[in-house]
Design a protein around this motif. Sequence first.
Motif, PDB file in Angstrom:
ATOM      1  N   ALA A 141      25.381 -67.203  11.442  1.00  0.00           N
ATOM      2  CA  ALA A 141      25.009 -67.816  12.712  1.00  0.00           C
ATOM      3  C   ALA A 141      26.255 -68.348  13.399  1.00  0.00           C
ATOM      4  N   GLY A 142      26.311 -68.196  14.710  1.00  0.00           N
ATOM      5  CA  GLY A 142      27.471 -68.656  15.457  1.00  0.00           C
ATOM      6  C   GLY A 142      27.635 -67.896  16.749  1.00  0.00           C
ATOM      7  N   VAL A 143      28.786 -68.071  17.379  1.00  0.00           N
ATOM      8  CA  VAL A 143      29.037 -67.532  18.711  1.00  0.00           C
ATOM      9  C   VAL A 143      30.357 -66.778  18.729  1.00  0.00           C
ATOM     10  N   THR A 144      30.367 -65.614  19.371  1.00  0.00           N
ATOM     11  CA  THR A 144      31.577 -64.833  19.580  1.00  0.00           C
ATOM     12  C   THR A 144      31.685 -64.497  21.063  1.00  0.00           C
ATOM     13  N   ALA A 145      32.869 -64.609  21.619  1.00  0.00           N
ATOM     14  CA  ALA A 145      33.081 -64.313  23.038  1.00  0.00           C
ATOM     15  C   ALA A 145      33.834 -62.998  23.204  1.00  0.00           C
ATOM     16  N   TYR A 146      33.503 -62.279  24.260  1.00  0.00           N
ATOM     17  CA  TYR A 146      34.164 -61.024  24.603  1.00  0.00           C
ATOM     18  C   TYR A 146      34.495 -61.051  26.094  1.00  0.00           C
ATOM     19  N   THR A 147      35.493 -60.296  26.484  1.00  0.00           N
ATOM     20  CA  THR A 147      35.793 -60.139  27.907  1.00  0.00           C
ATOM     21  C   THR A 147      35.685 -58.669  28.276  1.00  0.00           C
ATOM     22  N   ALA A 148      35.355 -58.432  29.524  1.00  0.00           N
ATOM     23  CA  ALA A 148      35.222 -57.062  30.009  1.00  0.00           C
ATOM     24  C   ALA A 148      35.713 -56.988  31.447  1.00  0.00           C
ATOM     25  N   VAL A 149      36.166 -55.816  31.826  1.00  0.00           N
ATOM     26  CA  VAL A 149      36.654 -55.581  33.178  1.00  0.00           C
ATOM     27  C   VAL A 149      35.546 -54.919  34.001  1.00  0.00           C
ATOM     28  N   LEU A 150      35.309 -55.462  35.200  1.00  0.00           N
ATOM     29  CA  LEU A 150      34.320 -54.919  36.129  1.00  0.00           C
ATOM     30  C   LEU A 150      35.051 -54.444  37.377  1.00  0.00           C
ATOM     31  N   PRO A 151      35.213 -53.138  37.571  1.00  0.00           N
ATOM     32  CA  PRO A 151      35.946 -52.612  38.730  1.00  0.00           C
ATOM     33  C   PRO A 151      35.016 -52.396  39.927  1.00  0.00           C
ATOM     34  N   ASP A 152      35.285 -53.064  41.023  1.00  0.00           N
ATOM     35  CA  ASP A 152      34.397 -53.009  42.191  1.00  0.00           C
ATOM     36  C   ASP A 152      34.871 -51.979  43.195  1.00  0.00           C
ATOM     37  N   ARG A 153      33.948 -51.116  43.622  1.00  0.00           N
ATOM     38  CA  ARG A 153      34.244 -50.110  44.634  1.00  0.00           C
ATOM     39  C   ARG A 153      33.054 -49.992  45.573  1.00  0.00           C
ATOM     40  N   PRO A 154      33.262 -49.642  46.842  1.00  0.00           N
ATOM     41  CA  PRO A 154      32.124 -49.464  47.759  1.00  0.00           C
ATOM     42  C   PRO A 154      31.337 -48.212  47.406  1.00  0.00           C
ATOM     43  N   SER A 155      30.039 -48.255  47.670  1.00  0.00           N
ATOM     44  CA  SER A 155      29.203 -47.084  47.413  1.00  0.00           C
ATOM     45  C   SER A 155      29.401 -46.046  48.513  1.00  0.00           C
ATOM     46  N   ALA A 156      29.059 -44.806  48.200  1.00  0.00           N
ATOM     47  CA  ALA A 156      29.165 -43.712  49.164  1.00  0.00           C
ATOM     48  C   ALA A 156      28.009 -43.758  50.154  1.00  0.00           C
ATOM     49  N   PRO A 157      28.169 -43.183  51.332  1.00  0.00           N
ATOM     50  CA  PRO A 157      27.071 -43.128  52.294  1.00  0.00           C
ATOM     51  C   PRO A 157      25.831 -42.485  51.668  1.00  0.00           C
ATOM     52  N   GLY A 158      24.678 -43.053  51.948  1.00  0.00           N
ATOM     53  CA  GLY A 158      23.423 -42.517  51.439  1.00  0.00           C
ATOM     54  C   GLY A 158      22.988 -43.083  50.109  1.00  0.00           C
ATOM     55  N   PHE A 159      23.865 -43.831  49.452  1.00  0.00           N
ATOM     56  CA  PHE A 159      23.558 -44.364  48.129  1.00  0.00           C
ATOM     57  C   PHE A 159      22.272 -45.182  48.115  1.00  0.00           C
ATOM     58  N   TRP A 160      22.063 -45.985  49.168  1.00  0.00           N
ATOM     59  CA  TRP A 160      20.902 -46.871  49.236  1.00  0.00           C
ATOM     60  C   TRP A 160      19.738 -46.274  50.027  1.00  0.00           C
ATOM     61  N   SER A 161      19.844 -45.028  50.433  1.00  0.00           N
ATOM     62  CA  SER A 161      18.805 -44.428  51.282  1.00  0.00           C
ATOM     63  C   SER A 161      17.468 -44.352  50.561  1.00  0.00           C
ATOM     64  N   ASN A 162      16.393 -44.577  51.327  1.00  0.00           N
ATOM     65  CA  ASN A 162      15.032 -44.437  50.823  1.00  0.00           C
ATOM     66  C   ASN A 162      14.597 -42.988  51.030  1.00  0.00           C
ATOM     67  N   VAL A 163      14.361 -42.254  49.950  1.00  0.00           N
ATOM     68  CA  VAL A 163      13.995 -40.837  50.047  1.00  0.00           C
ATOM     69  C   VAL A 163      12.547 -40.619  49.637  1.00  0.00           C
ATOM     70  N   SER A 164      11.745 -41.682  49.651  1.00  0.00           N
ATOM     71  CA  SER A 164      10.350 -41.567  49.206  1.00  0.00           C
ATOM     72  C   SER A 164       9.454 -40.910  50.241  1.00  0.00           C
ATOM     73  N   SER A 165       9.837 -40.917  51.498  1.00  0.00           N
ATOM     74  CA  SER A 165       8.985 -40.321  52.523  1.00  0.00           C
ATOM     75  C   SER A 165       9.222 -38.833  52.663  1.00  0.00           C
TER      76      SER A 165
END
Length: 383
Positions: A359-383
């Motif tokens: 029992a106990g706690v362990t810490a980790y670090t991670a890198v999160l690389p941020d980039r803009p999404s491409a056009p259409g990524f969020w488009s609603n295609v349900s219709s």
Amino acid sequence: METMSSTTCKTAKYTHIITEGTHYEVGRALGAYYKQDSAFIAFMSSPFMGAPPLLPDAACKVMESFGAYCPGLNEEIQGFADELGIAAETVVFYYSYLQPSGHCTQAAFTSSPAAGGHSCHMRTYDFGWEDEPYNQLLLTTTRVKGKPAHTGFALQLFGRYDGMNEAGLTVTTTSGRIRPVMTGEGFVFPGVVRALLDSCETAEEAVLLLRSMPVSDYRNFLISDAAGSTALVEAAGTHKEIQYQAAAAVSTDKLVISANHYTLPPMQVHNLQLMENSQARYDAARLALTGEQMAKDPVAAMKAAAGSVYPAGVCCHHYSEGFGTLWSMVCDNTACEAHVCFGSPQLNPWRTFGFGGPAGVTAYTAVLPDRPSAPGFWSNVSS
């Protein structure tokens, strides 16, 4: 692989906490660990997202529901509350009918009996990079006396986004509809996942429990077990559809995939917000998780699929838009091992977790690389 030359990167802290004992003792241990974190204590003891406090009758009803479907969880919350000197009914987890949605991809695979019947399960969890206390980035291994130990990512300490227990049962989720209006009465996914991991050892048992639970969520639950049985449960409000496949009934490789839309025929009426990226991730996962490599080494193939960048794969780096891979998990149900990557698999290593360790706690670090999404990524295609 996408280039990182114009990427904004952030370093995130992840925590793995191992607790053991009775539910009450686990709760006290969690309270002791967070006792000096005043911001987190305020978050855990305040109404969720500015809601009014629960009235006494409502609090009693929620507690009774957890007592019926996830026995012992109330005692865990009571232990946490006692350690911190707060009233148990104020703990934010009891606000069980409104939760944030994540954008995720999940898949379960069982090789044919001739190939050994290897069962494994992949998921990615994609959301923004909000800081604590809202986003705890907490992997927990919980060993409660009398129940199967489990490892998974915690939501508000007591709920689970996902996880695998020591019997080889894995449960993961994806949102079926983005930001739905929650109007029904019942559990949302963190309580459901926790109940299944605590109480079930097979996909069949999990399905039976889920059928009996009142659920009010727009969520897809993917369930697999060590024998190779799978279940896809799609929920829209109080409407649930379940596709269960017993291992004994399958003679060839079996693959089940789920993204952020509904796939079962009776649920198509609920596909009001089928995002272009959801269909693309579903198709990419299906392509990546078939073929020779999948048959040869499904765990390695799932890791590769989780680390392939959208649109060729399911890994996304749009954290500032609310859609970046915060963690990936490949659960080897047969070996009872959880392979976890904190952050993007493009830049961070895979680590293997079981159910042992002190029992106990362990810490980790991670890198999160941020980039803009491409056009259409969020488009609603349900219709």
